[in-house]
Scaffold this motif. Structure first.
Motif, PDB file in Angstrom:
ATOM      1  N   ALA A  45       0.813  -1.215   0.000  1.00  0.00           N
ATOM      2  CA  ALA A  45       0.000   0.000   0.000  1.00  0.00           C
ATOM      3  C   ALA A  45       0.850   1.270   0.000  1.00  0.00           C
ATOM      4  CB  ALA A  45      -0.951   0.000   1.198  1.00  0.00           C
ATOM      5  N   GLU A  46       2.124   1.147   0.318  1.00  0.00           N
ATOM      6  CA  GLU A  46       3.047   2.288   0.301  1.00  0.00           C
ATOM      7  C   GLU A  46       4.302   1.867  -0.459  1.00  0.00           C
ATOM      8  OE1 GLU A  46       3.770   4.017   4.166  1.00  0.00           O
ATOM      9  OE2 GLU A  46       1.753   3.474   4.801  1.00  0.00           O
ATOM     10  N   ALA A  47       4.529   2.493  -1.615  1.00  0.00           N
ATOM     11  CA  ALA A  47       5.642   2.106  -2.482  1.00  0.00           C
ATOM     12  C   ALA A  47       6.990   2.189  -1.783  1.00  0.00           C
ATOM     13  CB  ALA A  47       5.648   2.981  -3.732  1.00  0.00           C
ATOM     14  N   ARG A  48       7.119   3.033  -0.790  1.00  0.00           N
ATOM     15  CA  ARG A  48       8.408   3.164  -0.090  1.00  0.00           C
ATOM     16  C   ARG A  48       8.786   1.871   0.647  1.00  0.00           C
ATOM     17  NH1 ARG A  48       7.452   4.258   5.346  1.00  0.00           N
ATOM     18  NH2 ARG A  48       5.331   4.955   5.800  1.00  0.00           N
ATOM     19  N   ARG A  49       7.834   0.948   0.803  1.00  0.00           N
ATOM     20  CA  ARG A  49       8.097  -0.313   1.496  1.00  0.00           C
ATOM     21  C   ARG A  49       8.440  -1.462   0.545  1.00  0.00           C
ATOM     22  NH1 ARG A  49       2.824  -0.489   3.984  1.00  0.00           N
ATOM     23  NH2 ARG A  49       3.049  -2.696   3.582  1.00  0.00           N
ATOM     24  N   VAL A  50       8.603  -1.186  -0.740  1.00  0.00           N
ATOM     25  CA  VAL A  50       8.926  -2.245  -1.710  1.00  0.00           C
ATOM     26  C   VAL A  50      10.300  -2.824  -1.387  1.00  0.00           C
ATOM     27  CG1 VAL A  50       9.442  -2.727  -4.139  1.00  0.00           C
ATOM     28  CG2 VAL A  50       7.533  -1.239  -3.554  1.00  0.00           C
ATOM     29  N   ASP A  51      10.403  -4.135  -1.432  1.00  0.00           N
ATOM     30  CA  ASP A  51      11.678  -4.821  -1.240  1.00  0.00           C
ATOM     31  C   ASP A  51      12.432  -4.758  -2.573  1.00  0.00           C
ATOM     32  OD1 ASP A  51      13.795  -6.572  -0.898  1.00  0.00           O
ATOM     33  OD2 ASP A  51      12.581  -8.178  -0.027  1.00  0.00           O
ATOM     34  N   ALA A  52      13.355  -3.804  -2.675  1.00  0.00           N
ATOM     35  CA  ALA A  52      14.078  -3.575  -3.930  1.00  0.00           C
ATOM     36  C   ALA A  52      14.947  -4.767  -4.326  1.00  0.00           C
ATOM     37  CB  ALA A  52      14.928  -2.317  -3.821  1.00  0.00           C
ATOM     38  N   ARG A  53      15.373  -5.582  -3.373  1.00  0.00           N
ATOM     39  CA  ARG A  53      16.159  -6.778  -3.710  1.00  0.00           C
ATOM     40  C   ARG A  53      15.263  -7.815  -4.382  1.00  0.00           C
ATOM     41  NH1 ARG A  53      18.306  -7.966   1.930  1.00  0.00           N
ATOM     42  NH2 ARG A  53      16.558  -6.604   2.355  1.00  0.00           N
ATOM     43  N   ALA A  92      -0.713   5.481  -3.363  1.00  0.00           N
ATOM     44  CA  ALA A  92       0.703   5.448  -2.992  1.00  0.00           C
ATOM     45  C   ALA A  92       1.281   4.036  -3.073  1.00  0.00           C
ATOM     46  CB  ALA A  92       0.876   5.989  -1.574  1.00  0.00           C
ATOM     47  N   GLY A  93       0.472   3.066  -3.473  1.00  0.00           N
ATOM     48  CA  GLY A  93       0.901   1.674  -3.514  1.00  0.00           C
ATOM     49  C   GLY A  93       1.746   1.337  -4.732  1.00  0.00           C
ATOM     50  N   TRP A  94       2.113   0.066  -4.823  1.00  0.00           N
ATOM     51  CA  TRP A  94       2.924  -0.426  -5.938  1.00  0.00           C
ATOM     52  C   TRP A  94       2.776  -1.942  -6.030  1.00  0.00           C
ATOM     53  CZ3 TRP A  94       6.846  -3.973  -6.692  1.00  0.00           C
ATOM     54  CH2 TRP A  94       7.556  -3.888  -7.893  1.00  0.00           C
ATOM     55  N   CYS A  95       2.895  -2.488  -7.245  1.00  0.00           N
ATOM     56  CA  CYS A  95       2.987  -3.931  -7.432  1.00  0.00           C
ATOM     57  C   CYS A  95       3.893  -4.214  -8.616  1.00  0.00           C
ATOM     58  CB  CYS A  95       1.609  -4.578  -7.594  1.00  0.00           C
ATOM     59  SG  CYS A  95       0.925  -4.546  -9.259  1.00  0.00           S
ATOM     60  N   SER A  96       4.283  -5.462  -8.777  1.00  0.00           N
ATOM     61  CA  SER A  96       5.234  -5.852  -9.809  1.00  0.00           C
ATOM     62  C   SER A  96       4.692  -5.714 -11.225  1.00  0.00           C
ATOM     63  CB  SER A  96       5.712  -7.275  -9.580  1.00  0.00           C
ATOM     64  OG  SER A  96       4.623  -8.182  -9.661  1.00  0.00           O
TER      65      SER A  96
END
Length: 102
Positions: A45-53, A92-96
């Motif tokens: 729900a918050e793109a800042r929490r995406v696991d970039a690895r 503000a979310g994000w998905c693959s």
């Protein structure tokens, strides 16, 4: 965006439009990050929490409001997404499946 990506976005949008018509003007619930579809797509729900690895294609500035699939307005806190028919994603979310708006 590649031709196959355009085609995929079009087909998902078409499917979502049908789902939106079926649900009418009912209020849509927000997608739960623990939902099976959300987990499969790495939705947060918050793109800042995406696991970039785990998602190396993620880049700062990517979020649902800047995605081609997002059906809300740029300033909306939440909006529809064809990947989660009948529910809304956080702006503000994000998905693959994020794809840059044209």
């Amino acid at each position: 965006m590649t031709p196959s990506a355009h085609r995929r976005v079009f087909l998902m949008t078409l499917a979502a439009s049908g789902a939106a018509l079926a649900t009418g003007a009912q209020a849509q619930a927000l997608v739960d990050e623990k939902d099976a579809q959300a987990v499969a797509l790495g939705y947060v729900a918050e793109a800042r929490r995406v696991d970039a690895r785990k998602y190396p294609k993620f880049a700062a500035g990517q979020n649902c409001t800047s995605c081609a699939l997002y059906q809300g307005k740029a300033g909306d806190k939440a909006g529809g997404c064809p990947l989660f028919a009948g529910r809304q994603v956080a702006g503000a979310g994000w998905c693959s499946a994020w794809a840059k708006k044209a």
